[in-house]
Design an enzyme around this catalytic site. Structure first.
Site, PDB file in Angstrom:
ATOM      1  N   GLU A   1      -0.682   7.772  -3.175  1.00  0.00           N
ATOM      2  CA  GLU A   1      -0.297   6.383  -2.882  1.00  0.00           C
ATOM      3  C   GLU A   1       0.799   6.324  -1.822  1.00  0.00           C
ATOM      4  O   GLU A   1       0.749   5.505  -0.900  1.00  0.00           O
ATOM      5  CB  GLU A   1       0.157   5.683  -4.165  1.00  0.00           C
ATOM      6  CG  GLU A   1       0.428   4.209  -3.986  1.00  0.00           C
ATOM      7  CD  GLU A   1      -0.816   3.411  -3.636  1.00  0.00           C
ATOM      8  OE1 GLU A   1      -0.697   2.531  -2.745  1.00  0.00           O
ATOM      9  OE2 GLU A   1      -1.892   3.642  -4.203  1.00  0.00           O
TER      10      GLU A   1
ATOM     11  N   GLU B   1      -0.694   4.081   6.615  1.00  0.00           N
ATOM     12  CA  GLU B   1      -0.889   2.680   7.009  1.00  0.00           C
ATOM     13  C   GLU B   1       0.236   2.197   7.917  1.00  0.00           C
ATOM     14  O   GLU B   1      -0.013   1.555   8.937  1.00  0.00           O
ATOM     15  CB  GLU B   1      -0.988   1.787   5.775  1.00  0.00           C
ATOM     16  CG  GLU B   1      -2.306   1.900   5.057  1.00  0.00           C
ATOM     17  CD  GLU B   1      -2.409   0.950   3.876  1.00  0.00           C
ATOM     18  OE1 GLU B   1      -1.411   0.273   3.528  1.00  0.00           O
ATOM     19  OE2 GLU B   1      -3.501   0.882   3.289  1.00  0.00           O
TER      20      GLU B   1
END
Length: 149
Positions: free
Chosen positions: A87, A94
């Site tokens: 995660e 991103e």
């Protein structure tokens, strides 16, 4: 391997990162602070991290309630850690892609989708591991409770 290829392999260790980054830390304490800042960012700004925290706490609570063995704890903690790492790496990818490609680009989408896919795989594996580790003792505890109830 050619001499040029060998020279290229030896070149990375000779690069001084402080020449290319304004935020290279010379202090281990500062580096630890940056890491904590990254964790805080994830908790405050990434909804999925808060969901992951709730799931982690639930799994840990069930493990405590069931009184699972040390080996099972090691398996759960390692698996949970892998999901957290995936995660965090997804968010880093991103952010980097968003910074590098302010315009929509098909390869930026690929990078972000693949990173998200890694999290999905890690979460699926964690679910399977959780069922394998917690399922049998949970079923036994529920059966024992139903038999005495």
């Amino acid at each position: 391997m050619t001499e040029g290829e060998r020279r290229q392999l030896r070149s990375s260790p000779q690069i001084d990162p402080s020449q290319y980054s304004a935020t290279t830390s010379s202090s281990r304490l500062h580096s630890f602070g940056y890491a904590l800042s990254g964790c805080a960012y994830m908790l405050f700004h990434q909804k999925n991290t808060r969901i992951l925290l709730a799931a982690t706490l639930a799994v840990l609570a069930v493990g405590l309630w069931l009184g699972i063995e040390t080996d099972d704890w090691a398996t759960l903690v390692l698996t949970i850690g892998i999901v957290w790492i995936a995660e965090f790496l997804n968010a880093a990818i991103e952010a980097s892609v968003n910074l590098a490609t302010p315009d929509i680009h098909p390869m930026a989408k690929v990078a972000k989708d693949v990173a998200a896919g890694a999290v999905l795989i890690a979460a699926f594996v964690a679910l399977v591991v959780g069922l394998l580790v917690l399922g049998p003792p949970l079923a036994a505890k529920i059966s024992a409770g139903a038999a005495t109830g």
